[in-house]
Design a protein around this motif. Sequence first.
Motif, PDB file in Angstrom:
ATOM      1  N   SER A 165      38.714  16.243  50.399  1.00 41.32           N
ATOM      2  CA  SER A 165      38.795  15.059  51.277  1.00 41.32           C
ATOM      3  C   SER A 165      39.918  15.218  52.304  1.00 41.32           C
ATOM      4  N   ALA A 166      39.963  16.368  52.940  1.00 39.60           N
ATOM      5  CA  ALA A 166      41.010  16.614  53.944  1.00 39.60           C
ATOM      6  C   ALA A 166      40.793  15.697  55.151  1.00 39.60           C
ATOM      7  N   ASP A 167      41.856  15.455  55.875  1.00 38.43           N
ATOM      8  CA  ASP A 167      41.754  14.577  57.039  1.00 38.43           C
ATOM      9  C   ASP A 167      41.120  15.287  58.223  1.00 38.43           C
ATOM     10  N   VAL A 168      41.338  16.586  58.290  1.00 38.74           N
ATOM     11  CA  VAL A 168      40.737  17.353  59.388  1.00 38.74           C
ATOM     12  C   VAL A 168      40.611  18.817  58.977  1.00 38.74           C
ATOM     13  N   CYS A 169      39.602  19.484  59.545  1.00 41.78           N
ATOM     14  CA  CYS A 169      39.458  20.922  59.353  1.00 41.78           C
ATOM     15  C   CYS A 169      39.673  21.569  60.720  1.00 41.78           C
ATOM     16  N   GLU A 170      40.758  22.309  60.838  1.00 39.46           N
ATOM     17  CA  GLU A 170      41.077  22.958  62.116  1.00 39.46           C
ATOM     18  C   GLU A 170      40.593  24.407  62.077  1.00 39.46           C
TER      19      GLU A 170
END
Length: 407
Positions: A165-170
């Motif tokens: 549940s990461a906030d963003v995948c860069e």
Amino acid sequence: MALVVQKYGGTSVGDAERIRAVADHVARTRAAGDDVVVVVSAMGKFTDDLIHLANDVSPLRPPRELDMLLTAGERISVALVSMALAALGVESASFTGSQAGIITDTDHTKAKILEMRPDRIREALAKGLVPVVAGFQGVSTEHDITTLGRGGSDVTAVALAAALSADVCEIYTDVTGVFSADPRVVKVARRLSKVSFDEMLEMAATGGRVLMLRSVEFARRHGVPLHVRSSFTWEPGTWIVEEDPTMEEAVVSAVTDDTSEAKITVAGVPDHPGVAAQLFRALADRNINVDMIVQNTSARGLTDISFTVAKTDLDAARAACETVREEIGASEVTSDDGVGRVTIVGAGMKSSPGVTALMFETLSNLGINIEMISTSSIRISCVVRADRVAESVRALHTAFGLDARAS
Ligand code: ADP
Ligand code: ASP
Ligand code: MG
């Protein structure tokens, strides 16, 4: 405090200096207060080099052994990134795909993720470590090492971002984001600040290799925001997001090119119900993805069926077609690996008549013959000779007003 998954592609970790630069960026992200999970690809062209080595060693490359070989590349990268982090005083631990709990099916060289069990990654994060995970690899339900298909580190990153549940995948790469065409082909391509999942899926499916198709599908399904950006300039790049009503719907937002497919034609196919089903079932049973399909009008009860497959699947696809040809009494199977595909993508295309005509006129002005056509509501693809693809992309980019200078 956010949880950020940062994926670094091959060029981004291409040499010692690049690896130190990546570690430095990870350290800064941590210092800013965010938790980071790092996913890395093999250094530079290491995966290609391993494939060439395998080709030199043996005409037979059993897929299980190829996977064992190729996963070595990412193993090197994770250890080196972890060491570079240690030198900066950042505590980290490297993990193989198997250790990270990436469970796949048994389809070697293009395995699909069945389940994510990233317990060790969670434990590492809880201990304040930066987990550094080898991209592109997993472990099968038979406990064998698998790979996720070329470009598969993108899938690893998105799958981990979803599971944690990461906030963003860069996605850090060697260009500053997603462009209106491959900036290596079209010098005047523009960087797009936002791209909808719908458009990105079409771009990834038709050659815009900046993101692997399956990673985009996965991100959409699990609602993972993707941010494609540069590991050389670190400036903000392109966000891949759900379309929202405030987004301007460009009629055509990108042109893609693809020369990774070949065309197969099965000629003299008896034109009655069930025959096409039999042919494509045989391909599906061998896990071969079929792309564009064209069936000619039938003459005297016989028709020709042409379709495209990845060049890497060509031999297997031809063998499958030969078997079916005998069963159905078709006359011959031929293939052509000199084809390429050029595609225009745009969410606004749905409501704009004339797009198809302009695409065909542009190709016709170059004297380019269109061999196959396929469309979706937001895409038109044409198969042309491979050696005419680059000029087609450039001409379409100009014709649809996408050139940077035109804005
Ligand atoms: P990585 O090793 O970081 O995963 P890739 O080579 O897989 O990098 O993907 C980045 C490359 O994708 C770029 O160098 C660029 O040439 C190519 N590319 C193709 N189409 C596009 C596009 N529309 N926008 C940006 N890059 C693109
Ligand atoms: N190293 C793998 C490849 O070259 C995976 C990746 O780069 O994403 O395909
Ligand atoms: Mg890639």
